[in-house]
Design a protein around this motif. Structure first.
Motif, PDB file in Angstrom:
ATOM      1  N   LEU A 255       0.798  -1.273  -0.128  1.00 19.54           N
ATOM      2  CA  LEU A 255      -0.091  -0.067   0.004  1.00 19.54           C
ATOM      3  C   LEU A 255       1.013   1.031  -0.150  1.00 19.54           C
ATOM      4  O   LEU A 255       1.931   1.051   0.637  1.00 19.54           O
ATOM      5  CB  LEU A 255      -0.775   0.052   1.285  1.00 19.54           C
ATOM      6  CG  LEU A 255      -2.087  -0.886   1.229  1.00 19.54           C
ATOM      7  CD1 LEU A 255      -2.707  -1.138   2.807  1.00 19.54           C
ATOM      8  CD2 LEU A 255      -3.028  -0.422   0.413  1.00 19.54           C
ATOM      9  N   PRO A 256       0.531   2.251  -0.715  1.00 24.04           N
ATOM     10  CA  PRO A 256       1.144   3.673  -0.509  1.00 24.04           C
ATOM     11  C   PRO A 256       1.097   4.049   1.082  1.00 24.04           C
ATOM     12  O   PRO A 256      -0.014   3.836   1.548  1.00 24.04           O
ATOM     13  CB  PRO A 256       0.372   4.559  -1.542  1.00 24.04           C
ATOM     14  CG  PRO A 256      -0.553   3.819  -2.257  1.00 24.04           C
ATOM     15  CD  PRO A 256      -0.718   2.476  -1.287  1.00 24.04           C
ATOM     16  N   PHE A 257       2.201   4.690   1.616  1.00 25.33           N
ATOM     17  CA  PHE A 257       2.341   5.065   2.767  1.00 25.33           C
ATOM     18  C   PHE A 257       1.351   6.225   3.168  1.00 25.33           C
ATOM     19  O   PHE A 257       0.886   6.392   4.203  1.00 25.33           O
ATOM     20  CB  PHE A 257       3.616   5.481   3.135  1.00 25.33           C
ATOM     21  CG  PHE A 257       4.560   4.266   3.248  1.00 25.33           C
ATOM     22  CD1 PHE A 257       4.171   2.996   3.280  1.00 25.33           C
ATOM     23  CD2 PHE A 257       5.911   4.530   3.127  1.00 25.33           C
ATOM     24  CE1 PHE A 257       5.086   1.779   3.386  1.00 25.33           C
ATOM     25  CE2 PHE A 257       7.030   3.440   3.462  1.00 25.33           C
ATOM     26  CZ  PHE A 257       6.530   1.985   3.525  1.00 25.33           C
TER      27      PHE A 257
ATOM     28  N   LEU B 175     -12.161   2.206  -1.369  1.00 23.77           N
ATOM     29  CA  LEU B 175     -11.657   1.401  -2.465  1.00 23.77           C
ATOM     30  C   LEU B 175     -12.322  -0.125  -1.905  1.00 23.77           C
ATOM     31  O   LEU B 175     -12.711  -0.708  -2.941  1.00 23.77           O
ATOM     32  CB  LEU B 175     -10.192   1.350  -2.403  1.00 23.77           C
ATOM     33  CG  LEU B 175      -9.411   0.197  -3.008  1.00 23.77           C
ATOM     34  CD1 LEU B 175      -9.642   0.460  -4.582  1.00 23.77           C
ATOM     35  CD2 LEU B 175      -7.861   0.204  -2.838  1.00 23.77           C
ATOM     36  N   PHE B 176     -12.223  -0.498  -0.865  1.00 24.27           N
ATOM     37  CA  PHE B 176     -12.567  -2.122  -0.444  1.00 24.27           C
ATOM     38  C   PHE B 176     -14.205  -1.853  -0.148  1.00 24.27           C
ATOM     39  O   PHE B 176     -14.723  -3.098  -0.256  1.00 24.27           O
ATOM     40  CB  PHE B 176     -11.816  -2.496   0.706  1.00 24.27           C
ATOM     41  CG  PHE B 176     -10.358  -2.795   0.374  1.00 24.27           C
ATOM     42  CD1 PHE B 176     -10.094  -3.955  -0.086  1.00 24.27           C
ATOM     43  CD2 PHE B 176      -9.540  -1.880   0.376  1.00 24.27           C
ATOM     44  CE1 PHE B 176      -8.738  -4.532  -0.305  1.00 24.27           C
ATOM     45  CE2 PHE B 176      -7.932  -2.407  -0.060  1.00 24.27           C
ATOM     46  CZ  PHE B 176      -7.788  -3.559  -0.264  1.00 24.27           C
ATOM     47  N   GLY B 177     -14.547  -0.745   0.310  1.00 27.36           N
ATOM     48  CA  GLY B 177     -16.022  -0.897   0.390  1.00 27.36           C
ATOM     49  C   GLY B 177     -16.974  -1.256  -0.699  1.00 27.36           C
ATOM     50  O   GLY B 177     -18.097  -1.769  -0.449  1.00 27.36           O
TER      51      GLY B 177
ATOM     52  N   GLY C 299      -3.196  -6.806  -7.916  1.00 30.58           N
ATOM     53  CA  GLY C 299      -2.782  -6.153  -8.839  1.00 30.58           C
ATOM     54  C   GLY C 299      -3.330  -4.941  -8.958  1.00 30.58           C
ATOM     55  O   GLY C 299      -2.413  -4.399 -10.080  1.00 30.58           O
ATOM     56  N   PHE C 300      -3.996  -4.425  -8.463  1.00 32.47           N
ATOM     57  CA  PHE C 300      -4.951  -2.961  -8.761  1.00 32.47           C
ATOM     58  C   PHE C 300      -3.724  -1.878  -8.307  1.00 32.47           C
ATOM     59  O   PHE C 300      -2.842  -1.966  -7.382  1.00 32.47           O
ATOM     60  CB  PHE C 300      -5.802  -2.822  -7.837  1.00 32.47           C
ATOM     61  CG  PHE C 300      -6.909  -1.693  -8.098  1.00 32.47           C
ATOM     62  CD1 PHE C 300      -7.557  -1.705  -9.461  1.00 32.47           C
ATOM     63  CD2 PHE C 300      -6.809  -0.479  -7.438  1.00 32.47           C
ATOM     64  CE1 PHE C 300      -8.611  -0.744  -9.728  1.00 32.47           C
ATOM     65  CE2 PHE C 300      -7.672   0.570  -7.603  1.00 32.47           C
ATOM     66  CZ  PHE C 300      -8.409   0.482  -8.850  1.00 32.47           C
ATOM     67  N   ASN C 301      -3.712  -0.881  -9.187  1.00 33.22           N
ATOM     68  CA  ASN C 301      -2.644   0.032  -9.026  1.00 33.22           C
ATOM     69  C   ASN C 301      -3.572   1.246  -8.208  1.00 33.22           C
ATOM     70  O   ASN C 301      -4.454   1.950  -8.717  1.00 33.22           O
ATOM     71  CB  ASN C 301      -2.387   0.607 -10.351  1.00 33.22           C
ATOM     72  CG  ASN C 301      -1.196   1.645 -10.443  1.00 33.22           C
ATOM     73  OD1 ASN C 301      -0.956   2.452  -9.384  1.00 33.22           O
ATOM     74  ND2 ASN C 301      -0.520   1.837 -11.330  1.00 33.22           N
TER      75      ASN C 301
END
Length: 130
Positions: free
Chosen positions: A26-28, A38-40, A79-81
């Motif tokens: 994950l980006p910091f 994103l996950f919701g 693999g999602f950017n």
């Protein structure tokens, strides 16, 4: 019609699938709100725990209410950017935690590697080995 959706719910899931996802790379600078956004999209989230220590930054646990939602998220977000980083999304496996190594054996192995390095590079600077 939700025939395909209902059919997928009736299918048997592999044994490693569970409601808890381990997210790496994950980006910091990602915020908890961005994680929920994103996950919701894939279902109701019970909890998100993001790493805050220097060794756990860039990782998070995402716990879904439903196992099928977790499977959907894992399948779609692997693999999602996000902010230039590609996510690694895995099912959390409590019994597959990394094995703790014997500290004395590891120190001995490092000492042997240092000795081998010194033999191969006698002119090398030993400060790089600290």
């Amino acid at each position: 019609m939700s025939f395909a959706y209902g059919k997928s719910r009736a299918a048997q899931l592999p044994p490693n699938v569970n409601r808890v996802l381990l997210v790496k790379n994950l980006p910091f600078k990602i915020t908890a709100e961005e994680m929920f956004d994103l996950f919701g999209k894939y279902g109701a989230i019970r909890q998100i725990r993001m790493g805050t220590e220097s060794t756990t930054k860039g990782t998070a646990f995402v716990v879904y209410e439903d196992i099928y939602d977790a499977k959907e998220a894992c399948d779609h977000l692997q693999g999602f950017n996000v902010m230039g980083r590609y996510l690694i999304v895995l099912y959390y496996q409590a019994n597959h935690r990394s094995k703790k190594t014997d500290l004395s054996k590891e120190e001995e192995r490092v000492a042997q590697l240092r000795q081998r390095y010194k033999e191969l590079n006698p002119d090398g600077d030993s400060d790089d080995l600290s």
